[in-house]
Design a protein around this motif. Structure first.
Motif, PDB file in Angstrom:
ATOM      1  N   UNK A 150      -9.624  -9.575  -2.228  1.00 15.81           N
ATOM      2  CA  UNK A 150      -8.941  -8.424  -1.628  1.00 15.81           C
ATOM      3  C   UNK A 150      -8.929  -8.525  -0.104  1.00 15.81           C
ATOM      4  N   UNK A 151     -10.064  -8.886   0.482  1.00 10.93           N
ATOM      5  CA  UNK A 151     -10.130  -9.014   1.948  1.00 10.93           C
ATOM      6  C   UNK A 151      -9.156 -10.085   2.441  1.00 10.93           C
ATOM      7  N   UNK A 152      -9.060 -11.166   1.693  1.00 10.01           N
ATOM      8  CA  UNK A 152      -8.192 -12.278   2.111  1.00 10.01           C
ATOM      9  C   UNK A 152      -6.721 -11.920   1.954  1.00 10.01           C
ATOM     10  N   UNK A 153      -6.368 -11.308   0.807  1.00 10.55           N
ATOM     11  CA  UNK A 153      -4.955 -11.068   0.504  1.00 10.55           C
ATOM     12  C   UNK A 153      -4.430  -9.785   1.127  1.00 10.55           C
ATOM     13  N   UNK A 154      -5.206  -8.713   1.048  1.00 12.10           N
ATOM     14  CA  UNK A 154      -4.704  -7.398   1.472  1.00 12.10           C
ATOM     15  C   UNK A 154      -5.197  -6.940   2.840  1.00 12.10           C
ATOM     16  N   UNK A 155      -6.356  -7.452   3.269  1.00  7.74           N
ATOM     17  CA  UNK A 155      -6.875  -7.069   4.584  1.00  7.74           C
ATOM     18  C   UNK A 155      -6.591  -8.138   5.640  1.00  7.74           C
TER      19      UNK A 155
ATOM     20  N   UNK B 250      -2.982  -0.169  14.423  1.00  9.53           N
ATOM     21  CA  UNK B 250      -2.843  -0.861  15.703  1.00  9.53           C
ATOM     22  C   UNK B 250      -3.597  -0.163  16.834  1.00  9.53           C
ATOM     23  N   UNK B 251      -3.500   1.151  16.918  1.00  5.37           N
ATOM     24  CA  UNK B 251      -4.126   1.873  18.029  1.00  5.37           C
ATOM     25  C   UNK B 251      -5.522   2.398  17.690  1.00  5.37           C
ATOM     26  N   UNK B 252      -6.004   2.105  16.465  1.00  2.00           N
ATOM     27  CA  UNK B 252      -7.289   2.647  16.035  1.00  2.00           C
ATOM     28  C   UNK B 252      -8.344   1.550  15.880  1.00  2.00           C
ATOM     29  N   UNK B 253      -7.969   0.482  15.195  1.00  2.06           N
ATOM     30  CA  UNK B 253      -8.932  -0.585  14.902  1.00  2.06           C
ATOM     31  C   UNK B 253      -9.094  -1.531  16.077  1.00  2.06           C
ATOM     32  N   UNK B 254     -10.232  -2.257  16.145  1.00  2.00           N
ATOM     33  CA  UNK B 254     -10.352  -3.334  17.130  1.00  2.00           C
ATOM     34  C   UNK B 254      -9.231  -4.348  16.906  1.00  2.00           C
ATOM     35  N   UNK B 255      -8.845  -5.037  17.975  1.00  2.00           N
ATOM     36  CA  UNK B 255      -7.691  -5.936  17.906  1.00  2.00           C
ATOM     37  C   UNK B 255      -7.809  -6.977  16.795  1.00  2.00           C
ATOM     38  N   UNK B 256      -8.940  -7.688  16.628  1.00  2.00           N
ATOM     39  CA  UNK B 256      -9.001  -8.697  15.548  1.00  2.00           C
ATOM     40  C   UNK B 256      -8.739  -8.104  14.168  1.00  2.00           C
ATOM     41  N   UNK B 257      -9.263  -6.893  13.905  1.00  2.00           N
ATOM     42  CA  UNK B 257      -9.047  -6.263  12.600  1.00  2.00           C
ATOM     43  C   UNK B 257      -7.599  -5.802  12.460  1.00  2.00           C
ATOM     44  N   UNK B 258      -7.028  -5.247  13.522  1.00  2.00           N
ATOM     45  CA  UNK B 258      -5.626  -4.829  13.483  1.00  2.00           C
ATOM     46  C   UNK B 258      -4.718  -6.032  13.242  1.00  2.00           C
ATOM     47  N   UNK B 259      -5.060  -7.149  13.901  1.00  2.00           N
ATOM     48  CA  UNK B 259      -4.256  -8.366  13.737  1.00  2.00           C
ATOM     49  C   UNK B 259      -4.325  -8.864  12.295  1.00  2.00           C
ATOM     50  N   UNK B 260      -5.499  -8.756  11.660  1.00  2.00           N
ATOM     51  CA  UNK B 260      -5.626  -9.178  10.262  1.00  2.00           C
ATOM     52  C   UNK B 260      -4.675  -8.396   9.367  1.00  2.00           C
ATOM     53  N   UNK B 261      -4.566  -7.087   9.626  1.00  2.00           N
ATOM     54  CA  UNK B 261      -3.631  -6.267   8.844  1.00  2.00           C
ATOM     55  C   UNK B 261      -2.180  -6.620   9.149  1.00  2.00           C
ATOM     56  N   UNK B 262      -1.885  -6.887  10.421  1.00  2.00           N
ATOM     57  CA  UNK B 262      -0.513  -7.260  10.802  1.00  2.00           C
ATOM     58  C   UNK B 262      -0.073  -8.498  10.032  1.00  2.00           C
TER      59      UNK B 262
END
Length: 484
Positions: A189-194, A450-462
């Motif tokens: 799940x972390x790899x595919x969806x997060x 994007x405006x809530x999470x730290x950049x690395x985590x936001x980028x993972x979702x992007x």
């Protein structure tokens, strides 16, 4: 020039087991006397060293005096080793050859006086080569028998090695071990969806104090192996790797043993296939994944297609981040200018909002077509691989290397794969409304993060929804979606 053999000692090795002494009347004194007489006859006047194992069988090499002798051989203090018969050293040919190999490595002659066997003579070396050929044949036969037994077990769905993480073995069959299986589901799940990569997942597990099967910390390699192991979708693969050489290599896929639905699945088929698509796609560099800049690794130059890297510009008191074309920066082959990073990231957020608002039923066919093209390529590859496997099996059967039963099994497997593919194609109608809702949900999750999470985590979702961002000009960007 001095003979180096004469500067070292002669060793006499004697052995007898209790059963042998009672049954055959073999005595240690008799062995010693015969060996010493041989030394006198050969004109070797120096006092030999005695190594005597009393009451030890020749079935294994773990004997006190033999171990002491081998230590002296490794030290380089022995020139010759004498025995009355070869079976005094070992009754097993493979063990005997193993010891003789060690003796030769340390320039030690081995002599058996009953068989007139001396590795320092041409006839002795010839005998050794013959014995070696026989031993190699014996090893190959043993290997063949073991392989045939394991092949039969594998085709019956038996698991032949240590159980993978998430499973336990019961009567050589895999059963799900739920505490670990849930970790496997989380990783997928972390790899595919997060959008987390191998490094981020390993780090997360280690920070949460979740140990691997060996009670060690997780590594990038361990995570990749978990995400690519077909056992998690219930498929058993065996005989994929050739371990007979110093470096393991992958065998021809026609030699693989493949059993679908051979064990309980932890991950459903669709999820596993989606994960493989992402694994096989060119990945963003680890440095870009952890970059503190929102579009690092995603942003491409609209003029030449190269990646755009982050840099700094302005005066010492007024420094600001910029995105700059790598080809312009490193080679001077592109005329693209640099852009303020804050502006580019603002344009991206605005563009993503507009894209989310404009997603409707009219855009979905375009997304479906793109996904269908990717799927068609995958399907063609599956059919081509299955046909090639069957072709090689036909060649093997023609050459007499496999039985008709093996050929028929491969034919059934090929027909099953083709039938499943055709079934998938016939059922390829897409629920447009469902796909539209899924795309919108993913995009809104990204926008909120994007405006809530730290950049690395936001980028993972992007990365779960955006394949790349192309910077064409001022306020002019193209967002390429990644819909699986």
């Amino acid at each position: 020039m001095k003979d180096t053999f004469q500067e070292r000692s002669i060793a006499l090795y004697c052995r007898v087991s209790t059963d042998e002494q009672a049954r055959e009347g073999i005595s240690l004194d008799e062995q010693q006397e015969r060996l010493k007489a041989y030394c006198r006859a050969m004109g070797w006047s120096e006092e030999p060293l005695l190594f005597i194992d009393d009451g030890y069988s020749a079935k294994n090499l773990d004997r006190p005096e033999l171990n002491r002798l081998l230590k002296e051989v490794k030290k380089g203090t022995i020139s010759k080793i004498l025995v009355t018969k070869l079976d005094r050293l070992s009754r097993r040919l493979l063990d005997l050859l193993k010891l003789i190999d060690m003796f030769q490595e340390h320039n030690v002659s081995f002599i058996s006086i009953s068989e007139s066997f001396d590795t320092n003579t041409p006839s002795g070396r010839l005998t050794l080569q013959v014995l070696g050929a026989v031993a190699e044949f014996e090893r190959e036969r043993i290997r063949e028998r073991v392989f045939e037994n394991m092949l039969h077990a594998a085709r019956q769905g038996k698991w032949l090695t240590q159980s993978p993480y998430g499973y336990r073995l019961q009567n050589k069959e895999l059963v799900i071990y739920e505490p670990e299986a849930q970790i496997v589901r989380n990783v997928y799940d972390w790899y595919l969806n997060k959008g987390l990569g191998y490094y981020a997942i390993a780090k997360k597990l280690n920070e949460e104090g979740i140990p691997s099967r060996q009670k060690k910390e997780w590594s990038i390699r361990a995570i990749k192996l978990m995400l690519t192991n077909p056992v998690y979708k219930g498929t058993l693969f065996w005989n994929r790797m050739d371990s007979s050489k110093s470096k393991r290599v992958k065998k021809d896929d026609a030699d693989w043993v493949v059993l679908e639905d051979a064990c309980p699945a932890i991950i459903d088929q669709a999820t596993w296939e989606q994960v493989q698509k992402r694994v096989n796609k060119k990945q963003m560099a680890p440095r870009a994944q952890t970059s503190p800049h929102l579009l690092g690794g995603l942003l491409k130059c609209g003029r030449c297609g190269s990646g755009m890297s982050i840099g700094w510009s302005g005066s010492a008191k007024n420094r600001y981040r910029v995105y700059r074309c790598s080809a312009n920066k490193n080679k001077g082959t592109c005329t693209s200018k640099q852009y303020r990073a804050d502006d580019v990231e603002s344009w991206f957020k605005h563009g993503l909002l507009k894209l989310a608002d404009s997603i409707n039923s009219q855009m979905i066919p375009h997304l479906i077509q793109k996904a269908a093209e990717n799927e068609e390529s995958t399907i063609e590859q599956k059919i081509r691989t299955a046909k090639n496997r069957y072709k090689r099996k036909v060649e093997a059967y023609t050459a007499g290397l496999i039985e008709l039963e093996d050929l028929n099994e491969e034919k059934k497997r090929m027909e099953q794969i083709i039938a499943e593919v055709q079934k998938t194609e016939n059922a390829s109608s897409v629920d447009v409304k469902k796909l539209e809702a899924m795309v919108k949900e993913k995009m809104n999750n990204v926008i909120d993060a994007i405006d809530v999470l730290p950049v690395p985590e936001a980028k993972s979702l992007i990365k779960t929804i955006v394949e790349k961002v192309i910077l064409l000009d001022e306020k002019d960007i193209e967002i390429v979606l990644n819909i699986q």
